[in-house]
Every structure is written in structure tokens, then in C-alpha cells.
Design an enzyme around this catalytic site. Structure first.
Site, PDB file in Angstrom:
ATOM      1  N   SER A 161       1.122  16.666  26.283  1.00  0.00           N
ATOM      2  CA  SER A 161      -0.178  16.206  25.812  1.00  0.00           C
ATOM      3  C   SER A 161      -0.105  14.724  25.471  1.00  0.00           C
ATOM      4  CB  SER A 161      -0.592  16.988  24.563  1.00  0.00           C
ATOM      5  OG  SER A 161      -1.652  16.302  23.920  1.00  0.00           O
ATOM      6  N   HIS A 186      -1.643  17.016  30.032  1.00  0.00           N
ATOM      7  CA  HIS A 186      -2.692  17.605  29.198  1.00  0.00           C
ATOM      8  C   HIS A 186      -3.439  16.485  28.464  1.00  0.00           C
ATOM      9  CE1 HIS A 186      -4.318  21.049  26.868  1.00  0.00           C
ATOM     10  NE2 HIS A 186      -4.237  20.265  25.801  1.00  0.00           N
ATOM     11  N   ASP A 188      -6.309  15.725  25.697  1.00  0.00           N
ATOM     12  CA  ASP A 188      -7.067  16.315  24.588  1.00  0.00           C
ATOM     13  C   ASP A 188      -8.253  15.437  24.217  1.00  0.00           C
ATOM     14  OD1 ASP A 188      -5.656  18.728  23.803  1.00  0.00           O
ATOM     15  OD2 ASP A 188      -3.986  17.400  23.292  1.00  0.00           O
ATOM     16  N   MET A 190     -11.429  15.008  21.783  1.00  0.00           N
ATOM     17  CA  MET A 190     -11.968  15.508  20.501  1.00  0.00           C
ATOM     18  C   MET A 190     -13.157  14.661  20.078  1.00  0.00           C
ATOM     19  SD  MET A 190      -8.438  15.924  18.437  1.00  0.00           S
ATOM     20  CE  MET A 190      -6.978  16.656  19.149  1.00  0.00           C
ATOM     21  N   HIS A 219      -8.612  19.252  28.083  1.00  0.00           N
ATOM     22  CA  HIS A 219      -8.934  20.227  27.037  1.00  0.00           C
ATOM     23  C   HIS A 219     -10.039  19.625  26.169  1.00  0.00           C
ATOM     24  CE1 HIS A 219      -7.292  22.368  23.143  1.00  0.00           C
ATOM     25  NE2 HIS A 219      -8.481  22.810  23.491  1.00  0.00           N
ATOM     26  N   MET A 221     -12.302  19.559  23.205  1.00  0.00           N
ATOM     27  CA  MET A 221     -12.587  20.092  21.867  1.00  0.00           C
ATOM     28  C   MET A 221     -13.849  19.401  21.395  1.00  0.00           C
ATOM     29  SD  MET A 221      -8.659  20.118  20.599  1.00  0.00           S
ATOM     30  CE  MET A 221      -8.176  19.033  21.921  1.00  0.00           C
ATOM     31  N   MET A 290      -5.070  28.771  21.629  1.00  0.00           N
ATOM     32  CA  MET A 290      -4.633  27.776  20.636  1.00  0.00           C
ATOM     33  C   MET A 290      -3.658  28.441  19.676  1.00  0.00           C
ATOM     34  SD  MET A 290      -5.890  24.909  21.447  1.00  0.00           S
ATOM     35  CE  MET A 290      -5.102  24.053  20.078  1.00  0.00           C
ATOM     36  N   GLY A 295      -7.211  20.084  16.686  1.00  0.00           N
ATOM     37  CA  GLY A 295      -7.573  18.860  15.974  1.00  0.00           C
ATOM     38  C   GLY A 295      -6.445  17.852  15.867  1.00  0.00           C
ATOM     39  N   GLY A 297      -2.062  16.923  16.647  1.00  0.00           N
ATOM     40  CA  GLY A 297      -0.735  17.246  17.168  1.00  0.00           C
ATOM     41  C   GLY A 297       0.217  17.449  15.994  1.00  0.00           C
ATOM     42  N   GLY A 298       1.398  17.954  16.301  1.00  0.00           N
ATOM     43  CA  GLY A 298       2.457  18.022  15.298  1.00  0.00           C
ATOM     44  C   GLY A 298       2.343  19.138  14.268  1.00  0.00           C
ATOM     45  N   ASP A 328      -1.167  26.217  23.431  1.00  0.00           N
ATOM     46  CA  ASP A 328      -1.261  24.828  22.976  1.00  0.00           C
ATOM     47  C   ASP A 328      -1.085  24.749  21.466  1.00  0.00           C
ATOM     48  OD1 ASP A 328      -1.933  22.184  22.559  1.00  0.00           O
ATOM     49  OD2 ASP A 328      -3.937  22.314  23.442  1.00  0.00           O
ATOM     50  N   GLY A 329      -0.050  24.037  21.048  1.00  0.00           N
ATOM     51  CA  GLY A 329       0.153  23.770  19.626  1.00  0.00           C
ATOM     52  C   GLY A 329       1.505  24.235  19.123  1.00  0.00           C
ATOM     53  N   GLY A 330       2.340  23.280  18.723  1.00  0.00           N
ATOM     54  CA  GLY A 330       3.610  23.616  18.079  1.00  0.00           C
ATOM     55  C   GLY A 330       4.674  24.162  19.007  1.00  0.00           C
ATOM     56  N   GLY A 350       3.143  18.314  22.859  1.00  0.00           N
ATOM     57  CA  GLY A 350       2.847  16.926  22.490  1.00  0.00           C
ATOM     58  C   GLY A 350       4.017  16.296  21.784  1.00  0.00           C
TER      59      GLY A 350
HETATM   60  C1  DX5 Z   1      -4.304  20.084  19.247  1.00  0.00           C
HETATM   61  C2  DX5 Z   1      -4.177  19.682  20.703  1.00  0.00           C
HETATM   62  C3  DX5 Z   1      -2.806  19.819  21.269  1.00  0.00           C
HETATM   63  C4  DX5 Z   1      -1.774  18.932  20.648  1.00  0.00           C
HETATM   64  C5  DX5 Z   1      -0.429  19.610  20.805  1.00  0.00           C
HETATM   65  O1  DX5 Z   1      -5.653  20.147  18.909  1.00  0.00           O
HETATM   66  O2  DX5 Z   1      -4.997  20.503  21.493  1.00  0.00           O
HETATM   67  O3  DX5 Z   1      -2.803  19.652  22.650  1.00  0.00           O
HETATM   68  O4  DX5 Z   1      -1.729  17.662  21.188  1.00  0.00           O
HETATM   69  O5  DX5 Z   1       0.472  18.903  20.067  1.00  0.00           O
HETATM   70  P1  DX5 Z   1       1.845  19.487  19.533  1.00  0.00           P
HETATM   71  O6  DX5 Z   1       2.620  19.914  20.730  1.00  0.00           O
HETATM   72  O7  DX5 Z   1       2.453  18.340  18.835  1.00  0.00           O
HETATM   73  O8  DX5 Z   1       1.510  20.634  18.617  1.00  0.00           O
HETATM   74 ZN    ZN Z   2      -4.836  20.565  23.810  1.00  0.00          ZN
END
Ligand code: DX5
Ligand code: ZN
Length: 369
Positions: A161, A186, A188, A190, A219, A221, A290, A295, A297-298, A328-330, A350
Site C-alpha cells: 500500500s 494498492h 488507498d 480516503m 481501495h 474509502m 478489512m 483510515g 496504516g500501521g 487489508d490491515g496489519g 503497508g
Molecule cells: C487502511 C488502509 C490500508 C493500510 C494498510 O485504511 O486501507 O491499506 O495502508 O496498512 P498496514 O499494512 O500498515 O496496516
Molecule cells: Zn487499503
């Protein structure tokens, strides 16, 4: 027959606890079995071994002999390959060998190689009363389905991402991804309303499209996605994914993305029940689960999302859909294996990629988790 062509390239497969799994490229005309094969017999196998033949391919069927501690302890078969899915059968002689975990090891080895050979899916039909085999397939990430007993996807894609990229050096980061084993990128988007954060939009997507030939996985959002899906498709997204929770008319969004020539994904937030997607699955190319609140990363991975993945995998099987599951996420190399085992094909990463000292290496670690 394609299976034959692909798998024959393997000669010898090393595995940690099993000495070797070998196969030979026999002349199909003289191979002793044809599919469907007769029941396994130890004598047969011993005869192959004494002839220095450790495996064979016949009529589109691959048999691997499993050797441990200097003796043949069983066999694995792959058969009925249709270009995507192969059926797998495994036999280990003796309870003792089962307890040593040879079957698990052999199946994992086969899965690794099936992946390298681009066999996308494995399925296994197991009798209801065969608890040991059912447990084995479950341990190796096969998911129970309705139409055949267990099913396991072999496709693994990493989608870094760019939310976590260095925006002062975006071109450099995209170049790095171009040289990496990541197949997708990817993106993102927002809007600060659907999620409590604002990222970027078309002005960023366009140069990313110019800089890469990888699959661009956008993606969204954003609220009211129908207003923008077409423009995101036209700006070069290969996949456009919108949120179920944000769309007033889900069908209209699907149509708009498809008409604009992109593939269609729908994403669900952690609190959304995957059942809401059942009616849409046959029309989708991807579902994005998700595994954090969208919202930022990290954040930390929510393990509950694995059950949602398993449920979706079953639902996709039931409707005979051909729809990827993305998460997606973590995600990092630490949890990638359980995520793939639950039935995910595409993982977004990400911070674990861009925060790593060696991002290309981090991508490989996820792929090979
Ligand atoms: C969160 C995003 C993710 C994010 C993932 O809303 O959709 O794509 O960038 O980041 P990591 O891998 O750091 O959780
Ligand atoms: Zn995403």
C-alpha cells in the site's frame, strides 16, 4: 495433461523432516497406473522403489512417493487438473508415521511446489468418517466447503500500500516495487468523511499508473462511491474496490466499474457481516476484508477477520463464483501464513513493507511465509 507438463519439471523436493519426495518422468505408455487409479498397495510401491522409480505421472495424474528415514512411507497424488484446480490425495502407511507429522510435512511440501508451478487451487475429497485426514487437511489450510470437502488456494499476491510510501520519493518507491515480487500496488483513497483521514486522489493515481505496469488495486474509502468509481477506473485502476457500507446502490457501482473496463471489488469493514455480500458474489472479481478499522496504516491485525475469510471462501464456493479474497490491515510476514491458510489470495501490506529496512525482502518473506 497440463499437469503432467508442469509438474514433471520437479525432480527432487527437499523437506525438513522428510528425506526426499521424488518423482520421475516415466513414459506414460508404460506407467503402471491410469486415473482413476486402483487402491494403493505397499507391494506396488516397494516394487517401484526397488526399480529406483520414486514417483510417476500417468494420464494427468502425478504421484509422489514420500520417503523418510530411508524408507518409503507413503504417497501423494495430484490428479484431475483443469488448468486451475488439482485434486490431491495422500496416503501414509502406519499410525506411527502419522504421529511423526510426515503427512503434514509432505502436504506442506506439495503445496509449496504446487504454488511454484502455478497450480492455483487444490481440493480434497475426504470421507466423513476419516477424521485423521480431515484434521490433516484442516491443519494445512484447507477449508471445508459444500461441493467438495476441502479446498485450499495456492495463489499468493502481495499488494504493497503506497499509503506508507515516502511521498517525497514516490517515483523511487514505485521503481522499487517494479523490481520486487509484488504483483499489485494498492492505492488507498480516503475522503475524510467515510474514514477519519484524508489521503490522495486522481493527481497521485495518474503518475503511479505511468510509472508501473503492475496491477493497480484502488481501495476507495469514500462516501457515495458511485460519483467517482468511473473516474478511478479511467485513471488507470485495474481493480476498483468500494465499501459496501458507503454505497447506496451496490449494483449501480458494480455496473459503473465494469462498464469503465476495470475489475470490481467490494470491501467490508470489521463490523460488517460477510452475509451481506452473498447476493453480489457472482458479480464480483474480489472481496476485500478489512482486518483493521479503515483510515490509517500501521494498526494491529484483528484475528477475528480470519473467520470472515473462511466464511467468504465457503460462500464463494457455494455460488461457484470466481472471486479473489483480499485482506487489508496489519499484515506482515508474522501473520501472512495463517491469513493465506484461511483462504486469502491477496494481502495488502503497508507499514510492514515500507517500514522494513529491505522492502523487497519483506515482500518475499510475506510471499514465502
Ligand atoms: C487502511 C488502509 C490500508 C493500510 C494498510 O485504511 O486501507 O491499506 O495502508 O496498512 P498496514 O499494512 O500498515 O496496516
Ligand atoms: Zn487499503
Amino acid at each position: 495433461m497440463t499437469l503432467q507438463g508442469h509438474i514433471c519439471r520437479l525432480r527432487s523436493v527437499e523437506s525438513s523432516d522428510i528425506d526426499t519426495i521424488l518423482l520421475w518422468e516415466n513414459d506414460p505408455a508404460v506407467a503402471p497406473f491410469s486415473a482413476p487409479h486402483p487402491p494403493y498397495a505397499r507391494a506396488e510401491i516397494e516394487q517401484f522403489v526397488s526399480n529406483q522409480q520414486q514417483g510417476f505421472v500417468a494420464n494427468g495424474q502425478l504421484r509422489l512417493m514420500i520417503e523418510a528415514e530411508g524408507r518409503t512411507i507413503g504417497a501423494i497424488d495430484l490428479f484431475d487438473y483443469d488448468g486451475t484446480t488439482a485434486e490431491v490425495g495422500i496416503l501414509i502407511y502406519g499410525k506411527e508415521d502419522r504421529r511423526r507429522g510426515y503427512a503434514t510435512d509432505a502436504l506442506h511440501t506439495l503445496q509449496r511446489h504446487a504454488r511454484n508451478l502455478q497450480v492455483e487451487r487444490l481440493k480434497a475429497v475426504v470421507a466423513d468418517d476419516n477424521a485423521a485426514s480431515r484434521a490433516l487437511f484442516r491443519r494445512c489450510g484447507f477449508v471445508e466447503t459444500d461441493n467438495f470437502y476441502y479446498f485450499c488456494t495456492m495463489k499468493r499476491i502481495v499488494a504493497p500500500s503506497i499509503l506508507s510510501a515516502d511521498f517525497g520519493n514516490l517515483e523511487r518507491d514505485i521503481r522499487m516495487l517494479n523490481e520486487s515480487r509484488a504483483e499489485w500496488i494498492h492505492v488507498d483513497v480516503m475522503d475524510g468523511v467515510f474514514v477519519p483521514n484524508i489521503s490522495f486522489g486522481f493527481p497521485v493515481l495518474k503518475p503511479v499508473r505511468k510509472a508501473t505496469s503492475k496491477v493497480i488495486d484502488t481501495h476507495l474509502m469514500i462516501c457515495d462511491p458511485i460519483r467517482y468509481v468511473k473516474r478511478f477506473a479511467e485513471a488507470g485502476s485495474d481493480y476498483v474496490t468500494f465499501h459496501y457500507e458507503a454505497a447506496e446502490d451496490v449494483g449501480a457501482c458494480i455496473d459503473a466499474i465494469r462498464e469503465a473496463g476495470a475489475k470490481v471489488g467490494i470491501s467490508i469493514k470489521p463490523a460488517t457481516n460477510p452475509e451481506v455480500l452473498r447476493e453480489w458474489l457472482p458479480r464480483l472479481d474480489m472481496v476485500l476484508v478489512m482486518s483493521v478499522e479503515p483510515g490509517f496504516g500501521g494498526q494491529s491485525f484483528m484475528p477475528e477477520s480470519l473467520d470472515k475469510v473462511r466464511t467468504l471462501r465457503r460462500m464463494i464456493q457455494e455460488c461457484e463464483g470466481d472471486c479473489l479474497i483480499e485482506i487489508d490491515g496489519g499484515i506482515s510476514a508474522k501473520n501472512a501464513r495463517e491469513v493465506f491458510d484461511a483462504g486469502v489470495e491477496v494481502v495488502v501490506a503497508g507499514s510492514s513493507v515500507f517500514g522494513a529496512e529491505n522492502p523487497k525482502e519483506a515482500i518475499i518473506k510475506i510471499l514465502e511465509a
